[in-house]
Design an enzyme around this catalytic site. Structure first.
Site, short mmCIF file in Angstrom:
data_model
loop_
_atom_site.label_atom_id
_atom_site.label_comp_id
_atom_site.label_asym_id
_atom_site.label_seq_id
_atom_site.Cartn_x
_atom_site.Cartn_y
_atom_site.Cartn_z
N ARG A 48 0.85 -1.12 0.08
CA ARG A 48 -0.07 -0.03 -0.06
C ARG A 48 0.79 1.17 -0.03
O ARG A 48 0.37 2.27 -0.58
CB ARG A 48 -0.87 -0.04 1.05
CG ARG A 48 -1.69 1.21 1.62
CD ARG A 48 -2.78 1.53 2.19
NE ARG A 48 -2.79 0.48 3.33
CZ ARG A 48 -2.14 0.85 4.40
NH1 ARG A 48 -1.32 1.85 4.69
NH2 ARG A 48 -2.38 -0.01 5.42
N TYR A 101 -16.25 16.83 -15.57
CA TYR A 101 -16.35 15.37 -15.60
C TYR A 101 -17.30 15.30 -14.72
O TYR A 101 -17.20 15.65 -13.44
CB TYR A 101 -15.08 14.66 -15.52
CG TYR A 101 -15.37 13.39 -15.55
CD1 TYR A 101 -15.67 12.37 -16.50
CD2 TYR A 101 -15.15 12.59 -14.15
CE1 TYR A 101 -15.86 11.14 -16.41
CE2 TYR A 101 -15.48 11.20 -13.99
CZ TYR A 101 -15.77 10.53 -15.29
OH TYR A 101 -15.91 9.20 -15.04
#
Ligand SMILES: *Cc1c(COP(=O)(O)O)cnc(C)c1O
Length: 386
Positions: A48, A101
């Site tokens: 991660r 968007y």
């Protein structure tokens, strides 16, 4: 500086030192052996936080955008969310494009609003409108150019001048969503942007087979905060997706040239066809943003929108009739796509300021043989007019 394709093929991608493999391995390991407590072997601990395949993609993306730092994310929206968590606090204000968007608009309007973030939607083609929208609490100016699906153009250097001209201890940052242009056609950091955002799902990956996002910046302090916040919230791509995106990026230059070639031919066909009342493409001299686009973009890209002369029914008929242009959302892949924004990508913004005309059709022009694409479109346009 090396040329674009040389950077795309080599940046971050040295042959593997232990095996000599020319192509970087997909490092699937979630964890990395340590030499002693607190001592790593190769700088990696846990995937991660950092993963070697992801690092290679990040180094490549930084080189392509001309930035010092890049972070790759599990999606474009993951990148957007991580960045806005850093730049905004309750009570802060941001400016977004009036035709942003849809996913970005939804995040700001439906999610961040719950955390006390305010926004104003502005036509960023109009710098006076931007100046009028600024408040002392404005921390972010969010820009897309060209925009989706109306292909509006904003002057990145002009926006940067406005943003950086604000006299405040914390002037707004200019963030440019460069998804539609790709770093091959346009490099916003060189024009004064503070951060570039990508949905690498689109042109950078280029093959419609991996969802991903990226942030690129040359601001060292901001980059450190992105590293910290991304690791804290966990919006990272898996190594296989990082690999696919890196593989796609190698051919970005040749793909964008071909997308642009094919789009220009499609625009010619549409402009001459009686079934089309208007063509939206920044490469057209009559487009209101043409001069700015010609100044800041290498070419005009593969996205083309148009209004069907026969209105909504004709637009739907065209979308239902093409065969090579696949009816689907998304864009930027090697294959051509067609969609009806009013009932597909932009259905959720009906009734808002982002609502689009219902005669609008959006094309993502792929890199197939252009004569086949033109035949397919001509057949659909003729059928819709009949
Ligand atoms: C697709 C897209 C996004 C969001 O990216 P995801 O990878 O789908 O999360 C953001 N901006 C633009 C312009 C896009 O086209």
């Amino acid at each position: 500086m090396q040329g674009f394709s040389t950077r795309a093929i080599h940046s971050g991608q040295e042959p593997d030192p232990t095996t000599g493999a020319v192509i970087l391995p997909i490092h699937t390991s979630s964890t990395f052996a340590q030499d002693g407590v607190g001592g790593t072997r190769g700088g990696y601990e846990y995937s991660r936080s950092a993963n070697p395949t992801r690092t290679a993609l990040q180094d490549c993306l930084a080189a392509l955008e001309g930035g010092r730092h890049a972070h790759a994310f599990g999606s474009g929206m993951g990148a957007t969310d991580t960045l806005l968590r850093i730049l905004l606090r309750p009570g802060d204000h941001m400016v977004i494009p009036h035709d942003a968007y849809g996913g970005t608009f939804r995040l700001v309007d439906k999610v961040l609003s719950g955390w006390g973030v305010e926004y104003t939607a502005v036509d960023l083609g109009d710098l006076d409108a931007l100046r009028a929208a600024l408040r002392p609490s404005t921390k972010v100016i969010w820009c897309e150019t060209p925009t989706n699906p109306l292909l509006g153009v904003a002057d990145i250097a002009g926006l940067a001048e406005v943003a950086h001209g604000v006299s405040s201890p914390h002037p707004p940052r200019l963030v440019v969503d460069n998804t539609f242009a790709s770093p091959y056609l346009q490099t916003p950091l060189a024009l004064g942007a503070d951060v570039v955002l990508h949905s690498t799902t689109k042109y950078v990956g280029g093959h419609s087979d991996a969802v991903g996002g990226a942030l690129v910046t040359s601001d060292d302090e901001l980059a450190e905060r992105i590293t910290f916040t991304q690791n804290s919230v966990g919006s990272v791509p898996g190594p296989f997706d990082a690999y696919l995106t890196l593989r796609g990026a190698k051919t970005l230059a040749v793909r964008m040239e071909r997308h642009s070639d094919n789009a220009e031919r499609v625009v010619e066909l549409l402009s001459a066809h009686p079934g089309v009342s208007s063509v939206l493409y920044p490469g057209l001299p009559g487009h209101p943003g043409h001069e700015v686009a010609a100044k800041q973009m290498r070419r005009f890209g593969g996205m083309v929108s148009f209004l069907a002369a026969g209105g909504r029914d004709a637009a739907l008929k065209i979308c239902a009739t093409t065969k090579l242009f696949t009816l689907a959302e998304s864009l930027g892949g090697v294959e051509s796509l067609i969609e009806h924004p009013g009932q597909m990508t932009h259905a959720s913004v009906a009734g808002s300021m982002l609502e689009v005309p219902d005669s609008l059709v959006r094309l993502s022009v792929g890199i197939e043989d252009v004569d086949d694409l033109l035949d397919d479109l001509r057949t659909a346009l003729d059928a819709a007019g009949a």
